[in-house]
Design a protein around this motif. Structure first.
Motif, PDB file in Angstrom:
ATOM      1  N   THR A  66       0.755  -1.693  -0.632  1.00  0.00           N
ATOM      2  CA  THR A  66       0.349   0.493  -0.047  1.00  0.00           C
ATOM      3  C   THR A  66       0.920   0.552  -0.165  1.00  0.00           C
ATOM      4  OG1 THR A  66       0.019   0.132   1.989  1.00  0.00           O
ATOM      5  CG2 THR A  66      -1.834  -1.112   1.491  1.00  0.00           C
ATOM      6  N   GLU A  67       1.682   1.075   1.002  1.00  0.00           N
ATOM      7  CA  GLU A  67       2.474   2.550   1.095  1.00  0.00           C
ATOM      8  C   GLU A  67       3.574   2.393  -0.366  1.00  0.00           C
ATOM      9  OE1 GLU A  67       1.801   5.142   3.298  1.00  0.00           O
ATOM     10  OE2 GLU A  67       0.305   4.066   3.711  1.00  0.00           O
ATOM     11  N   LEU A  68       3.873   1.755  -0.617  1.00  0.00           N
ATOM     12  CA  LEU A  68       5.553   1.738  -1.490  1.00  0.00           C
ATOM     13  C   LEU A  68       5.257   0.731  -2.478  1.00  0.00           C
ATOM     14  CD1 LEU A  68       8.290   1.003   1.529  1.00  0.00           C
ATOM     15  CD2 LEU A  68       7.725   3.217  -0.384  1.00  0.00           C
ATOM     16  N   GLY A  69       3.984   0.823  -3.202  1.00  0.00           N
ATOM     17  CA  GLY A  69       3.305   0.044  -3.963  1.00  0.00           C
ATOM     18  C   GLY A  69       3.953  -0.404  -5.428  1.00  0.00           C
ATOM     19  N   CYS A 117       3.318   8.637   5.912  1.00  0.00           N
ATOM     20  CA  CYS A 117       1.630   7.784   6.320  1.00  0.00           C
ATOM     21  C   CYS A 117       0.801   7.955   5.043  1.00  0.00           C
ATOM     22  CB  CYS A 117       2.062   8.976   7.414  1.00  0.00           C
ATOM     23  SG  CYS A 117       1.028  10.165   7.432  1.00  0.00           S
ATOM     24  N   ASP A 118      -0.113   7.453   4.762  1.00  0.00           N
ATOM     25  CA  ASP A 118      -0.749   7.444   3.741  1.00  0.00           C
ATOM     26  C   ASP A 118      -0.806   6.025   3.879  1.00  0.00           C
ATOM     27  OD1 ASP A 118      -2.581   8.169   1.903  1.00  0.00           O
ATOM     28  OD2 ASP A 118      -1.454   7.602   0.194  1.00  0.00           O
ATOM     29  N   LYS A 119      -3.145   5.791   3.192  1.00  0.00           N
ATOM     30  CA  LYS A 119      -3.345   4.768   3.553  1.00  0.00           C
ATOM     31  C   LYS A 119      -3.642   3.614   4.522  1.00  0.00           C
ATOM     32  CE  LYS A 119      -2.402   4.943  -1.272  1.00  0.00           C
ATOM     33  NZ  LYS A 119      -1.949   3.825  -2.750  1.00  0.00           N
ATOM     34  N   GLY A 120      -2.839   3.921   5.999  1.00  0.00           N
ATOM     35  CA  GLY A 120      -3.419   2.994   6.966  1.00  0.00           C
ATOM     36  C   GLY A 120      -2.470   3.007   7.565  1.00  0.00           C
ATOM     37  N   TRP A 121      -0.783   3.155   7.207  1.00  0.00           N
ATOM     38  CA  TRP A 121      -0.290   3.111   7.707  1.00  0.00           C
ATOM     39  C   TRP A 121       0.654   4.471   7.453  1.00  0.00           C
ATOM     40  CZ3 TRP A 121       0.871  -1.442   9.927  1.00  0.00           C
ATOM     41  CH2 TRP A 121      -0.368  -1.847   9.528  1.00  0.00           C
ATOM     42  N   GLY A 122       2.361   4.889   8.402  1.00  0.00           N
ATOM     43  CA  GLY A 122       2.894   5.095   8.858  1.00  0.00           C
ATOM     44  C   GLY A 122       3.840   5.382   9.219  1.00  0.00           C
ATOM     45  N   MET A 123       5.325   5.391   8.474  1.00  0.00           N
ATOM     46  CA  MET A 123       6.228   5.253   9.109  1.00  0.00           C
ATOM     47  C   MET A 123       7.679   6.407   9.347  1.00  0.00           C
ATOM     48  SD  MET A 123       6.996   2.255   5.867  1.00  0.00           S
ATOM     49  CE  MET A 123       6.378   3.260   4.392  1.00  0.00           C
ATOM     50  N   ASP A 124       8.247   6.252  10.469  1.00  0.00           N
ATOM     51  CA  ASP A 124       8.761   7.319  10.853  1.00  0.00           C
ATOM     52  C   ASP A 124      10.755   7.055  10.539  1.00  0.00           C
ATOM     53  OD1 ASP A 124       7.143   9.422  11.325  1.00  0.00           O
ATOM     54  OD2 ASP A 124       7.350   8.591  13.899  1.00  0.00           O
ATOM     55  N   ILE A 125      11.029   7.769   9.684  1.00  0.00           N
ATOM     56  CA  ILE A 125      12.979   7.605   9.896  1.00  0.00           C
ATOM     57  C   ILE A 125      13.693   8.097  10.424  1.00  0.00           C
ATOM     58  CG2 ILE A 125      14.518   6.893   7.959  1.00  0.00           C
ATOM     59  CD1 ILE A 125      11.854   6.982   5.681  1.00  0.00           C
ATOM     60  N   ARG A 126      14.444   7.378  11.434  1.00  0.00           N
ATOM     61  CA  ARG A 126      15.314   8.395  11.710  1.00  0.00           C
ATOM     62  C   ARG A 126      16.582   7.911  11.289  1.00  0.00           C
ATOM     63  NH1 ARG A 126      10.656   7.659  14.763  1.00  0.00           N
ATOM     64  NH2 ARG A 126      10.300   9.661  15.467  1.00  0.00           N
ATOM     65  N   ALA A 177      17.124   4.055  13.124  1.00  0.00           N
ATOM     66  CA  ALA A 177      15.469   3.368  13.373  1.00  0.00           C
ATOM     67  C   ALA A 177      14.430   3.077  11.754  1.00  0.00           C
ATOM     68  CB  ALA A 177      15.317   2.895  14.590  1.00  0.00           C
ATOM     69  N   VAL A 178      13.031   2.724  11.289  1.00  0.00           N
ATOM     70  CA  VAL A 178      11.903   3.133  10.888  1.00  0.00           C
ATOM     71  C   VAL A 178      11.298   2.675  11.892  1.00  0.00           C
ATOM     72  CG1 VAL A 178      10.916   2.920   9.242  1.00  0.00           C
ATOM     73  CG2 VAL A 178      13.507   2.766   9.188  1.00  0.00           C
ATOM     74  N   THR A 179      10.359   3.865  12.886  1.00  0.00           N
ATOM     75  CA  THR A 179       9.245   3.109  12.976  1.00  0.00           C
ATOM     76  C   THR A 179       7.942   3.054  12.342  1.00  0.00           C
ATOM     77  OG1 THR A 179       9.988   3.895  15.447  1.00  0.00           O
ATOM     78  CG2 THR A 179       7.787   4.435  14.692  1.00  0.00           C
ATOM     79  N   ILE A 180       7.388   1.910  12.773  1.00  0.00           N
ATOM     80  CA  ILE A 180       6.380   2.076  11.665  1.00  0.00           C
ATOM     81  C   ILE A 180       4.607   1.337  12.814  1.00  0.00           C
ATOM     82  CG2 ILE A 180       5.131  -0.338  10.172  1.00  0.00           C
ATOM     83  CD1 ILE A 180       7.875  -0.708   9.058  1.00  0.00           C
ATOM     84  N   TRP A 181       3.762   2.258  12.149  1.00  0.00           N
ATOM     85  CA  TRP A 181       2.574   2.758  12.879  1.00  0.00           C
ATOM     86  C   TRP A 181       0.873   2.505  12.180  1.00  0.00           C
ATOM     87  CZ3 TRP A 181       0.514   7.179  11.977  1.00  0.00           C
ATOM     88  CH2 TRP A 181       1.366   8.035  11.400  1.00  0.00           C
ATOM     89  N   THR A 195      -1.889   4.155  10.945  1.00  0.00           N
ATOM     90  CA  THR A 195      -2.939   5.169  11.321  1.00  0.00           C
ATOM     91  C   THR A 195      -4.238   5.414  11.342  1.00  0.00           C
ATOM     92  OG1 THR A 195      -3.198   5.422   8.827  1.00  0.00           O
ATOM     93  CG2 THR A 195      -0.870   6.498   9.348  1.00  0.00           C
ATOM     94  N   THR A 196      -4.740   4.217  11.404  1.00  0.00           N
ATOM     95  CA  THR A 196      -6.725   3.949  12.038  1.00  0.00           C
ATOM     96  C   THR A 196      -6.405   3.647  13.072  1.00  0.00           C
ATOM     97  OG1 THR A 196      -6.505   1.739  11.200  1.00  0.00           O
ATOM     98  CG2 THR A 196      -7.022   3.323   9.760  1.00  0.00           C
ATOM     99  N   GLU A 197      -5.615   3.334  13.597  1.00  0.00           N
ATOM    100  CA  GLU A 197      -5.316   2.619  15.033  1.00  0.00           C
ATOM    101  C   GLU A 197      -4.524   3.531  16.195  1.00  0.00           C
ATOM    102  OE1 GLU A 197      -5.480  -1.719  15.771  1.00  0.00           O
ATOM    103  OE2 GLU A 197      -6.500  -1.956  13.607  1.00  0.00           O
ATOM    104  N   ASP A 198      -3.962   4.706  15.386  1.00  0.00           N
ATOM    105  CA  ASP A 198      -3.165   4.900  16.617  1.00  0.00           C
ATOM    106  C   ASP A 198      -2.457   4.087  17.356  1.00  0.00           C
ATOM    107  OD1 ASP A 198      -2.109   7.667  17.013  1.00  0.00           O
ATOM    108  OD2 ASP A 198      -3.744   8.360  18.940  1.00  0.00           O
ATOM    109  N   GLU A 199      -1.600   3.355  17.022  1.00  0.00           N
ATOM    110  CA  GLU A 199      -0.850   2.321  17.280  1.00  0.00           C
ATOM    111  C   GLU A 199       0.127   2.015  17.123  1.00  0.00           C
ATOM    112  OE1 GLU A 199      -2.209  -2.154  16.898  1.00  0.00           O
ATOM    113  OE2 GLU A 199      -3.550  -1.007  18.164  1.00  0.00           O
ATOM    114  N   TRP A 200       2.166   2.233  18.354  1.00  0.00           N
ATOM    115  CA  TRP A 200       2.652   2.151  17.018  1.00  0.00           C
ATOM    116  C   TRP A 200       2.990   0.488  16.835  1.00  0.00           C
ATOM    117  CZ3 TRP A 200       5.762   5.204  16.279  1.00  0.00           C
ATOM    118  CH2 TRP A 200       4.844   6.666  17.152  1.00  0.00           C
ATOM    119  N   VAL A 201       3.381  -0.158  15.627  1.00  0.00           N
ATOM    120  CA  VAL A 201       3.977  -1.470  15.862  1.00  0.00           C
ATOM    121  C   VAL A 201       5.103  -1.975  15.716  1.00  0.00           C
ATOM    122  CG1 VAL A 201       3.684  -3.053  13.552  1.00  0.00           C
ATOM    123  CG2 VAL A 201       2.428  -0.869  13.412  1.00  0.00           C
TER     124      VAL A 201
END
Length: 95
Positions: A4-7, A34-43, A46-50, A52-58
């Motif tokens: 979805t994010e990197l299709g 972030c788009d289509k239900g998933w977010g990714m924060d790049i540092r 590390a990369v955090t994946i979360w 966006t629909t349930e507002d929780e960290w994966v």
């Protein structure tokens, strides 16, 4: 999440370019996708994946693991659409 994010190959290239830029800047640099239900924060480390629909960290994943996974995904997207098309990514020892 990748589909979805990197299709598209272009999406992967944009993401990898952002990873390169964050790594080059270092410190507290970051980029957010972030788009289509998933977010990714790049540092830089590390990369955090979360969700966006349930507002929780994966989860938080090592920077280089995500880079290898996205590179492999991009190669898979470029392969012929066939049941035999596959990519194997060895993440042992990658941090």
């Amino acid at each position: 999440m990748l589909s979805t994010e990197l299709g598209r190959v272009e999406d992967c290239q944009v993401f990898l370019t952002a990873m390169d830029e964050v790594q080059r800047k270092g410190g507290d640099a970051e980029a957010r996708f972030c788009d289509k239900g998933w977010g990714m924060d790049i540092r830089p480390t590390a990369v955090t994946i979360w969700s966006t629909t349930e507002d929780e960290w994966v989860d938080v994943f090592p920077f280089e693991q995500i880079r290898r996974i996205v590179q492999a995904w991009m190669k898979l997207l470029q392969m012929p659409d066939s049941p035999e098309s596959q990519i194997i990514v060895d993440l042992d020892g990658v941090e």
